[in-house]
Design a protein around this motif. Structure first.
Motif, PDB file in Angstrom:
ATOM      1  N   LEU A  60       0.828  -1.200   0.000  1.00 22.37           N
ATOM      2  CA  LEU A  60       0.000   0.000   0.000  1.00 22.37           C
ATOM      3  C   LEU A  60       0.866   1.254   0.000  1.00 22.37           C
ATOM      4  O   LEU A  60       0.460   2.300  -0.476  1.00 22.37           O
ATOM      5  CB  LEU A  60      -0.889   0.014   1.247  1.00 22.37           C
ATOM      6  CG  LEU A  60      -1.844  -1.161   1.370  1.00 22.37           C
ATOM      7  CD1 LEU A  60      -2.422  -1.241   2.762  1.00 22.37           C
ATOM      8  CD2 LEU A  60      -2.939  -1.039   0.335  1.00 22.37           C
ATOM      9  N   GLN A  77      -6.062   3.406   3.555  1.00 23.97           N
ATOM     10  CA  GLN A  77      -5.016   2.378   3.514  1.00 23.97           C
ATOM     11  C   GLN A  77      -5.382   1.197   4.394  1.00 23.97           C
ATOM     12  O   GLN A  77      -5.200   0.043   4.000  1.00 23.97           O
ATOM     13  CB  GLN A  77      -3.670   2.949   3.963  1.00 23.97           C
ATOM     14  CG  GLN A  77      -3.016   3.865   2.963  1.00 23.97           C
ATOM     15  CD  GLN A  77      -1.769   4.502   3.537  1.00 23.97           C
ATOM     16  OE1 GLN A  77      -1.756   4.984   4.676  1.00 23.97           O
ATOM     17  NE2 GLN A  77      -0.710   4.508   2.745  1.00 23.97           N
ATOM     18  N   ALA A  80      -8.091  -0.744   2.696  1.00 24.47           N
ATOM     19  CA  ALA A  80      -7.538  -1.454   1.543  1.00 24.47           C
ATOM     20  C   ALA A  80      -6.753  -2.681   1.993  1.00 24.47           C
ATOM     21  O   ALA A  80      -6.829  -3.746   1.366  1.00 24.47           O
ATOM     22  CB  ALA A  80      -6.639  -0.524   0.718  1.00 24.47           C
ATOM     23  N   ALA A  81      -5.997  -2.572   3.074  1.00 21.68           N
ATOM     24  CA  ALA A  81      -5.224  -3.714   3.579  1.00 21.68           C
ATOM     25  C   ALA A  81      -6.159  -4.840   4.002  1.00 21.68           C
ATOM     26  O   ALA A  81      -5.943  -6.013   3.660  1.00 21.68           O
ATOM     27  CB  ALA A  81      -4.345  -3.282   4.751  1.00 21.68           C
ATOM     28  N   ARG A  84      -7.808  -6.344   0.801  1.00 23.87           N
ATOM     29  CA  ARG A  84      -6.867  -7.171   0.030  1.00 23.87           C
ATOM     30  C   ARG A  84      -6.604  -8.501   0.725  1.00 23.87           C
ATOM     31  O   ARG A  84      -6.547  -9.542   0.083  1.00 23.87           O
ATOM     32  CB  ARG A  84      -5.552  -6.426  -0.188  1.00 23.87           C
ATOM     33  CG  ARG A  84      -5.665  -5.301  -1.175  1.00 23.87           C
ATOM     34  CD  ARG A  84      -4.346  -4.585  -1.332  1.00 23.87           C
ATOM     35  NE  ARG A  84      -4.507  -3.388  -2.138  1.00 23.87           N
ATOM     36  CZ  ARG A  84      -3.504  -2.623  -2.518  1.00 23.87           C
ATOM     37  NH1 ARG A  84      -2.264  -2.919  -2.168  1.00 23.87           N
ATOM     38  NH2 ARG A  84      -3.728  -1.549  -3.241  1.00 23.87           N
TER      39      ARG A  84
END
Length: 152
Positions: A60, A77, A80-81, A84
């Motif tokens: 990221l 972030q 998103a982590a 994912r």
């Protein structure tokens, strides 16, 4: 706070991928695999084609920001982590049953892990903070750096 430079994190990841860390020994003992997901190691991680299955590259950013000066990650972030990781886990479980155990590691991560633990549990920061790998303590065994919990 760490006695080692940030670049050692990438070396630790490489060791995990090669199967040379303590967690790899434990995994082998119970017929499990260690798969490392790089969500933002600050330094380049070496690799080899035969080990690509043990390293999932999905960075990221190059590391995180200094949490003493502001948030280490943005909300975007962090989301998103998590997304994912969840997407990778779902894709793997479609092919074969898996048991995932997320974890974290890195140079200087004792501070971040302690701050998160204190913020989530309400525990006194000193009660959940270790001295860190290779960090010297004073003669009385007390940490030489004071700590405080971040605001929630």
């Amino acid at each position: 706070m760490s006695a080692y430079p940030q670049s050692v994190t990438a070396q630790m990841v490489e060791n995990f991928v090669r199967g040379g860390a303590a967690v790899n020994v434990l995994a082998r003992d119970c017929s499990a695999r260690v798969i490392v997901a790089d969500f933002g190691v600050a330094n380049p991680i070496g690799g080899s084609p035969e080990r690509d299955q043990e390293l999932v590259r999905c960075p990221l950013a190059a590391g995180t920001a200094n949490m003493t000066r502001g948030p280490a990650m943005t909300h975007a972030q962090a989301e998103a982590a998590i997304e994912r990781g969840a997407r990778w886990s779902r894709a793997r479980s479609m092919r074969a049953p898996i048991w995932s155990r997320p974890g974290e590691m890195g140079i200087g991560n004792t501070t971040a892990a302690s701050a998160i633990t204190a913020a989530i549990t309400g525990a006194d920061p000193e009660a959940v903070t270790g001295r860190g790998t290779g960090v010297e303590t004073t003669a009385g065994g007390v940490r030489s750096t004071p700590c405080s919990a971040p605001s929630r």
